[in-house]
Design a protein around this motif. Structure first.
Motif, PDB file in Angstrom:
ATOM      1  N   THR A  47      -4.561  -2.707   3.913  1.00 37.91           N
ATOM      2  CA  THR A  47      -3.342  -3.344   3.408  1.00 37.91           C
ATOM      3  C   THR A  47      -2.678  -2.482   2.349  1.00 37.91           C
ATOM      4  OG1 THR A  47      -4.351  -5.489   3.832  1.00 37.91           O
ATOM      5  CG2 THR A  47      -2.412  -5.467   2.429  1.00 37.91           C
ATOM      6  N   LEU A  48      -3.473  -1.913   1.469  1.00 39.64           N
ATOM      7  CA  LEU A  48      -2.938  -1.045   0.424  1.00 39.64           C
ATOM      8  C   LEU A  48      -2.247   0.176   1.035  1.00 39.64           C
ATOM      9  CD1 LEU A  48      -2.697  -0.473  -2.623  1.00 39.64           C
ATOM     10  CD2 LEU A  48      -4.868   0.749  -2.449  1.00 39.64           C
ATOM     11  N   GLY A  49      -2.865   0.776   2.030  1.00 33.12           N
ATOM     12  CA  GLY A  49      -2.262   1.931   2.697  1.00 33.12           C
ATOM     13  C   GLY A  49      -0.966   1.586   3.398  1.00 33.12           C
ATOM     14  N   ARG A  50      -0.939   0.428   4.072  1.00 32.51           N
ATOM     15  CA  ARG A  50       0.262   0.000   4.781  1.00 32.51           C
ATOM     16  C   ARG A  50       1.411  -0.249   3.809  1.00 32.51           C
ATOM     17  NH1 ARG A  50      -1.195  -4.805   6.676  1.00 32.51           N
ATOM     18  NH2 ARG A  50      -2.666  -3.828   8.083  1.00 32.51           N
ATOM     19  N   VAL A  69       1.301   4.295  -4.367  1.00 32.46           N
ATOM     20  CA  VAL A  69       0.138   3.406  -4.422  1.00 32.46           C
ATOM     21  C   VAL A  69       0.154   2.592  -5.712  1.00 32.46           C
ATOM     22  CG1 VAL A  69      -2.380   3.320  -4.494  1.00 32.46           C
ATOM     23  CG2 VAL A  69      -1.240   4.913  -2.951  1.00 32.46           C
ATOM     24  N   GLU A  70       0.468   3.235  -6.827  1.00 31.32           N
ATOM     25  CA  GLU A  70       0.506   2.534  -8.107  1.00 31.32           C
ATOM     26  C   GLU A  70       1.589   1.461  -8.139  1.00 31.32           C
ATOM     27  OE1 GLU A  70       0.921   5.649 -10.949  1.00 31.32           O
ATOM     28  OE2 GLU A  70      -1.224   6.130 -10.915  1.00 31.32           O
ATOM     29  N   GLN A  74      -0.553  -3.812  -7.574  1.00 31.74           N
ATOM     30  CA  GLN A  74      -0.592  -5.153  -8.156  1.00 31.74           C
ATOM     31  C   GLN A  74      -0.185  -6.207  -7.134  1.00 31.74           C
ATOM     32  OE1 GLN A  74      -1.902  -5.956 -11.037  1.00 31.74           O
ATOM     33  NE2 GLN A  74      -2.337  -3.793 -11.386  1.00 31.74           N
ATOM     34  N   LEU A  75       0.791  -5.887  -6.304  1.00 33.11           N
ATOM     35  CA  LEU A  75       1.226  -6.794  -5.246  1.00 33.11           C
ATOM     36  C   LEU A  75       0.106  -7.047  -4.243  1.00 33.11           C
ATOM     37  CD1 LEU A  75       3.607  -8.271  -3.770  1.00 33.11           C
ATOM     38  CD2 LEU A  75       3.931  -6.116  -2.548  1.00 33.11           C
ATOM     39  N   VAL A  76      -0.603  -5.996  -3.848  1.00 33.48           N
ATOM     40  CA  VAL A  76      -1.690  -6.124  -2.870  1.00 33.48           C
ATOM     41  C   VAL A  76      -2.851  -6.887  -3.476  1.00 33.48           C
ATOM     42  CG1 VAL A  76      -3.354  -4.837  -1.472  1.00 33.48           C
ATOM     43  CG2 VAL A  76      -0.989  -4.062  -1.610  1.00 33.48           C
ATOM     44  N   LEU A  77      -3.184  -6.616  -4.722  1.00 29.28           N
ATOM     45  CA  LEU A  77      -4.265  -7.357  -5.386  1.00 29.28           C
ATOM     46  C   LEU A  77      -3.945  -8.843  -5.455  1.00 29.28           C
ATOM     47  CD1 LEU A  77      -5.265  -4.962  -8.276  1.00 29.28           C
ATOM     48  CD2 LEU A  77      -6.700  -5.680  -6.378  1.00 29.28           C
ATOM     49  N   LYS A  78      -2.689  -9.173  -5.732  1.00 27.03           N
ATOM     50  CA  LYS A  78      -2.289 -10.568  -5.797  1.00 27.03           C
ATOM     51  C   LYS A  78      -2.376 -11.222  -4.419  1.00 27.03           C
ATOM     52  CE  LYS A  78       0.872 -11.646  -8.712  1.00 27.03           C
ATOM     53  NZ  LYS A  78       2.145 -11.835  -9.407  1.00 27.03           N
ATOM     54  N   LYS A  79      -1.979 -10.487  -3.367  1.00 30.42           N
ATOM     55  CA  LYS A  79      -2.071 -11.008  -2.000  1.00 30.42           C
ATOM     56  C   LYS A  79      -3.527 -11.249  -1.582  1.00 30.42           C
ATOM     57  CE  LYS A  79       1.875  -8.981   0.369  1.00 30.42           C
ATOM     58  NZ  LYS A  79       2.235  -8.017   1.416  1.00 30.42           N
TER      59      LYS A  79
END
Length: 82
Positions: A47-50, A69-70, A74-79
């Motif tokens: 997901t982070l890579g996408r 990536v930076e 935060q968006l991916v961690l929240k998801k």
């Protein structure tokens, strides 16, 4: 009687346990739990890579850099938290 499927491991079970013990000292996991933790980790990276790729494309860049990536981590961690 259920049929047991063999799972080919692409991760080191001892390495995963040592990483988890770094966060929680008295953790006990069975084999199925280890696999679920590993699959969650792979899903997070995918997901982070996408999302980082989408961010790079929105900025009209051909390569994904650490800045992309930076921006999305935060968006991916929240998801992934739920």
């Amino acid at each position: 009687m259920p049929i047991k499927k063999s799972v080919s491991r692409r991760y080191s079970s001892t390495r995963l346990r040592s990483i988890l013990r770094g966060y929680e000292k008295n953790i006990r996991l069975n084999k199925q739990s280890e696999i679920l933790v590993f699959l969650s980790y792979i899903l997070f990276l995918q997901t982070l890579g996408r999302e980082a790729r989408n961010q790079a494309l929105s900025q009209r860049r051909k390569t994904v850099t650490m800045d992309h990536v930076e921006e999305v981590i935060q968006l991916v961690l929240k998801k992934m938290r739920g």
